[in-house]
Design a protein around this motif. Structure first.
Motif, mmCIF file in Angstrom:
data_model
loop_
_atom_site.group_PDB
_atom_site.id
_atom_site.type_symbol
_atom_site.label_atom_id
_atom_site.label_comp_id
_atom_site.label_asym_id
_atom_site.label_seq_id
_atom_site.Cartn_x
_atom_site.Cartn_y
_atom_site.Cartn_z
ATOM 1 N N UNK A 77 0.812 -1.212 0.000
ATOM 2 C CA UNK A 77 0.000 0.000 0.000
ATOM 3 C C UNK A 77 0.846 1.263 0.000
ATOM 4 N N UNK A 78 1.947 1.278 0.754
ATOM 5 C CA UNK A 78 2.828 2.445 0.761
ATOM 6 C C UNK A 78 3.430 2.645 -0.624
ATOM 7 N N UNK A 79 3.951 1.573 -1.224
ATOM 8 C CA UNK A 79 4.563 1.690 -2.550
ATOM 9 C C UNK A 79 3.552 2.169 -3.592
ATOM 10 N N UNK A 80 2.357 1.611 -3.589
ATOM 11 C CA UNK A 80 1.355 2.021 -4.578
ATOM 12 C C UNK A 80 0.965 3.484 -4.407
ATOM 13 N N UNK A 81 0.725 3.906 -3.168
ATOM 14 C CA UNK A 81 0.348 5.310 -2.925
ATOM 15 C C UNK A 81 1.492 6.241 -3.310
ATOM 16 N N UNK A 82 2.720 5.871 -2.926
ATOM 17 C CA UNK A 82 3.885 6.706 -3.239
ATOM 18 C C UNK A 82 4.022 6.880 -4.744
ATOM 19 N N UNK A 123 3.565 10.095 -7.542
ATOM 20 C CA UNK A 123 4.743 10.497 -8.301
ATOM 21 C C UNK A 123 5.963 10.778 -7.439
ATOM 22 N N UNK A 124 6.002 10.162 -6.259
ATOM 23 C CA UNK A 124 7.119 10.380 -5.337
ATOM 24 C C UNK A 124 8.141 9.262 -5.435
ATOM 25 N N UNK A 179 10.596 10.231 1.869
ATOM 26 C CA UNK A 179 11.339 10.303 3.132
ATOM 27 C C UNK A 179 11.536 11.743 3.589
ATOM 28 N N UNK A 180 11.644 12.675 2.659
ATOM 29 C CA UNK A 180 11.772 14.088 3.020
ATOM 30 C C UNK A 180 10.485 14.621 3.636
ATOM 31 N N UNK A 181 9.356 14.139 3.162
ATOM 32 C CA UNK A 181 8.067 14.626 3.656
ATOM 33 C C UNK A 181 7.683 14.019 5.002
ATOM 34 N N UNK A 182 8.162 12.820 5.297
ATOM 35 C CA UNK A 182 7.704 12.114 6.505
ATOM 36 C C UNK A 182 8.167 12.781 7.807
ATOM 37 N N UNK A 213 14.972 3.823 5.152
ATOM 38 C CA UNK A 213 13.869 3.341 5.983
ATOM 39 C C UNK A 213 12.625 3.092 5.110
ATOM 40 N N UNK A 214 12.357 4.010 4.178
ATOM 41 C CA UNK A 214 11.231 3.818 3.253
ATOM 42 C C UNK A 214 11.472 2.558 2.427
#
Length: 120
Positions: A24-29, A33-34, A40-43, A49-50
């Protein structure tokens, strides 16, 4: 003196909570377009870690899960749900592979024959 290295952790099964979060994280990312570094900069957290989350090789705290969810525009529970099957998207592990139609056309051209489908 030989250096000690930590053994690599085996990835969690895809059916596990970590597996569901990873997909789910990979698909949303990707849908946003991230890159992993961009997310990782936004978190904020380290890009590795990502990567570890997406590869299912690290545990994730509830606080970090909530932070990721907020950046990705969903709630934490959504990231833990079983991922929906892909319909329009090509799974990452199949990207770049020829489709069945491409394979048939390549085989036909290797034999010097072209295959035409007659429509009725």
């Amino acid at each position: 003196m030989p250096s000690k290295s930590t053994p690599k952790r085996e990835p969690a099964p895809m059916s596990s909570p970590l597996g569901r979060i990873a997909v789910n994280v990979r698909r949303r990312r990707k849908a946003m377009g991230l890159t992993q570094a961009g997310l990782s900069e936004l978190v904020p957290c380290h890009p590795t870690y990502v990567s570890q989350i997406e590869r299912r090789t690290t545990n994730i705290s509830v606080e970090r899960l909530e932070g990721l969810a907020k950046v990705l525009g969903v709630d934490a529970l959504t990231l833990m749900q079983p991922p929906k099957p892909l319909t329009d998207d090509i799974p990452a592990d199949l990207a770049g592979l020829p489709s069945a139609t491409d394979s048939e056309q390549m085989q036909g051209s290797k034999r010097g024959k072209s295959r035409r489908v007659q429509r009725t």
